[in-house]
Design a protein around this motif. Structure first.
Motif, PDB file in Angstrom:
ATOM      1  N   UNK A 188      47.571 114.391 -11.690  1.00 25.16           N
ATOM      2  CA  UNK A 188      47.284 113.171 -12.397  1.00 25.16           C
ATOM      3  C   UNK A 188      47.732 112.371 -11.366  1.00 25.16           C
ATOM      4  N   UNK A 189      46.925 110.992 -11.712  1.00 26.47           N
ATOM      5  CA  UNK A 189      47.069 109.347 -10.808  1.00 26.47           C
ATOM      6  C   UNK A 189      48.174 109.114 -11.723  1.00 26.47           C
ATOM      7  N   UNK A 190      49.337 108.589 -10.562  1.00 20.15           N
ATOM      8  CA  UNK A 190      50.172 108.037 -10.474  1.00 20.15           C
ATOM      9  C   UNK A 190      49.819 106.593  -9.660  1.00 20.15           C
ATOM     10  N   UNK A 191      50.305 105.486 -10.937  1.00 17.58           N
ATOM     11  CA  UNK A 191      50.271 104.341  -9.956  1.00 17.58           C
ATOM     12  C   UNK A 191      51.990 103.839  -9.838  1.00 17.58           C
ATOM     13  N   UNK A 192      52.217 103.080  -8.232  1.00 16.47           N
ATOM     14  CA  UNK A 192      53.485 102.020  -8.798  1.00 16.47           C
ATOM     15  C   UNK A 192      53.745 100.503  -9.263  1.00 16.47           C
ATOM     16  N   UNK A 193      54.001 100.417 -10.305  1.00 20.30           N
ATOM     17  CA  UNK A 193      53.917  98.849  -9.799  1.00 20.30           C
ATOM     18  C   UNK A 193      55.258  98.561 -10.008  1.00 20.30           C
ATOM     19  N   UNK A 194      55.462  97.202  -9.978  1.00 25.94           N
ATOM     20  CA  UNK A 194      56.916  95.759  -9.870  1.00 25.94           C
ATOM     21  C   UNK A 194      57.862  96.651  -8.463  1.00 25.94           C
ATOM     22  N   UNK A 195      56.943  97.174  -7.321  1.00 24.30           N
ATOM     23  CA  UNK A 195      57.454  97.582  -5.609  1.00 24.30           C
ATOM     24  C   UNK A 195      58.422  96.107  -5.182  1.00 24.30           C
ATOM     25  N   UNK A 196      59.586  95.580  -5.583  1.00 22.25           N
ATOM     26  CA  UNK A 196      60.256  95.080  -4.228  1.00 22.25           C
ATOM     27  C   UNK A 196      59.605  95.022  -3.536  1.00 22.25           C
ATOM     28  N   UNK A 197      59.856  94.455  -2.512  1.00 26.87           N
ATOM     29  CA  UNK A 197      59.185  94.399  -1.380  1.00 26.87           C
ATOM     30  C   UNK A 197      61.017  94.958  -0.436  1.00 26.87           C
ATOM     31  N   UNK A 198      61.157  95.554  -0.588  1.00 24.33           N
ATOM     32  CA  UNK A 198      62.006  96.405   0.423  1.00 24.33           C
ATOM     33  C   UNK A 198      61.982  96.842   1.552  1.00 24.33           C
ATOM     34  N   UNK A 199      62.598  97.290   2.820  1.00 29.68           N
ATOM     35  CA  UNK A 199      61.865  97.581   3.843  1.00 29.68           C
ATOM     36  C   UNK A 199      61.639  99.511   3.500  1.00 29.68           C
ATOM     37  N   UNK A 200      62.572 100.061   2.402  1.00 34.01           N
ATOM     38  CA  UNK A 200      61.891 101.558   2.700  1.00 34.01           C
ATOM     39  C   UNK A 200      60.932 101.438   1.308  1.00 34.01           C
ATOM     40  N   UNK A 201      60.037 100.732   0.977  1.00 43.61           N
ATOM     41  CA  UNK A 201      59.006 100.827   0.861  1.00 43.61           C
ATOM     42  C   UNK A 201      57.481 101.187   1.462  1.00 43.61           C
ATOM     43  N   UNK A 202      58.029 101.239   2.977  1.00 41.94           N
ATOM     44  CA  UNK A 202      57.314 101.574   4.239  1.00 41.94           C
ATOM     45  C   UNK A 202      57.194 103.611   3.340  1.00 41.94           C
TER      46      UNK A 202
END
Ligand code: SF4
Length: 454
Positions: free
Chosen positions: A239-253
């Protein structure tokens, strides 16, 4: 003994995190045999789940408590504003009980005090249906969202101390749910008909740090309690999974390749808050703006369809005209798809209130208008560039000939819509995925028709 079940009214205010708290309390009430009623008149007691984030939310919460007091008289208050009981009691001395966010036990105790549960062994033994009219999903509980999407809360609280924010003082430090627990809930939701999972928290990228990224097993495979592993697990659900409130840490990459592979939606809700390194430092946020722009470029090279949504604060204490213009320049360079902006509002208890050189209200408003004007041109151009493309959409509603849907780029409530002109003719149903040929756009929304294979 009355044959009727005790009746509870519920008012839910605030953000998706508060909505999830409401869902948990409502589920517990339902499990204990309380009926949930939609009017003050029918309710034996009313629970108000409040928000206390900014002044307008406090005022709205106090008004809601006042209305419930006037219309019903038996009122239990919970949620973020519950962390400021003096303020509530000063305005509404007659409330029965006050508790803070996630304090489900206190709410249930207060309900029990005024309205004991009616034990009915026959009803208690009846298994819950998968989906009732009131949004009950077997093994999950009550959901306040439409049947086809649901918020999936992965953690509570936050370890950051952004100077404008009082959430950590209201909701405490980060407490993550183990990954298998989250994935099992996601699995049950999907089994119950959910087509889109909206991952929420205060800080999704910090997920699991408090649990030292504990490894757990789900469907016979080991997953770490960590954002990337969570995304891998969610990717198994189809299904669709959507990420909210992602703090801009380097590992977001690390999650961007998973977006490119279609494991989670290519959508990142990542609050940057400002673009001036000095203001970011005052905000106690990461300040390497050049790196941010570089990273955005890199994300787009890995996942070209990625939608970037962010939020910003203008008129933060000490913000100069030059610093504000840095922010406008950042918008030009970053070319974000969706942006929310707020004029700085001194939230009671926030450290930033002690900073010098508050920006006058009229300057804040003037900057906010300029900011929004600049961004709306960008958003409009980004949407216009989609005309002629085919977008996968999820149908939210039917309205006469139209179907109202969202593309992968649109989160419910906060982003735009896709209006499908021939939705009725195409026989679309709510909760159905459909490919839509985009034929027009405006500042927020897209317009199109169902794309039929010839
Ligand atoms: S990361 Fe978000 S919740 Fe945490 S302190 Fe900063 S603004 Fe508040």
């Amino acid at each position: 003994m009355s044959l009727q079940n005790p009746k509870v009214g519920f008012v839910s205010l605030g953000c998706p995190k508060a909505l999830v708290d409401s869902e948990r309390i409502l589920t517990q009430l339902k499990v204990e045999g309380y009926d949930l009623v939609p009017t003050y008149d029918d309710a034996d007691v009313v629970v108000v789940n409040t928000c206390g984030f900014i002044d307008s939310a406090v005022a709205e919460s106090l008004d809601a408590i006042g209305e419930a007091m006037a219309e019903n008289g038996k009122v239990i208050v919970t949620g973020c504003l519950g962390k400021r009981p003096d303020e509530i009691r000063a305005a509404h001395p007659g409330v029965l009980s006050i508790s803070g966010p996630q304090d489900y036990a206190s709410v249930m105790n207060a309900v029990h005090d005024v309205l004991p549960p009616k034990h009915d062994p026959f009803i208690d033994l009846v298994p819950a249906p998968r989906r009732l009219g009131d949004g009950f999903i077997e093994g999950v509980g009550i959901k306040l969202t439409p049947k086809h999407y649901a918020y999936l809360k992965i953690s509570e609280g936050c370890n950051h101390r952004c100077s404008f924010c009082i959430i950590p003082s209201m909701r405490g430090d980060l407490v993550s749910r183990p990954v298998d627990d989250v994935l099992r809930e996601a699995e049950r939701l999907v089994r119950g008909g959910v087509k889109e999972l909206l991952v929420v928290s205060q800080d999704t990228s910090a997920y699991g740090v408090d649990l030292k990224y504990a490894e757990r097993e789900w469907r016979g495979k080991a997953y770490q309690t960590r954002m990337k592993a969570l995304c891998e697990g969610l990717g198994e659900l189809g299904v669709w999974s959507r990420l909210h409130y992602v703090y801009p840490y380097p590992h977001v990459d690390d999650v961007i390749p998973l977006m490119a592979e279609g494991k989670v939606l290519p959508y990142l809700d990542i609050p940057f808050q400002h673009a001036s390194p000095r203001i970011l430092k005052l905000m106690k946020r990461p300040g390497a703006v050049d790196k941010t722009l570089e990273r955005i470029q890199n994300w787009r090279s890995i996942a070209p369809d990625i939608t970037l949504r962010s939020t910003f604060i203008v008129g933060f204490p000490g913000e100069t005209e030059a610093e504000f213009e840095e922010l406008l320049d950042f918008l030009d360079e970053a070319q974000l798809d969706r942006v929310g902006a707020f004029a700085y509002s001194p939230v009671e208890g926030a450290a930033a209130n002690a900073l010098p050189d508050a920006v006058p209200e009229e300057v804040k408003q003037e900057r906010l208008a300029r900011f929004m004007e600049r961004q709306s041109e960008i958003s409009e151009a980004k949407l216009a560039a989609k005309v002629g493309s085919v977008q996968r959409c999820l149908v939210d509603a039917l309205d006469g000939d139209l179907a109202i849907a969202r593309s992968m780029a649109d989160a419910p409530e906060i982003d735009g819509l896709v209006q499908i002109q021939n939705g009725f003719e195409a026989g679309l149903k709510v909760g159905e995925f459909v490919d839509v040929e985009i034929m027009g756009s405006d500042e927020h929304d897209l317009y199109g028709e169902v794309a039929f294979d010839d």
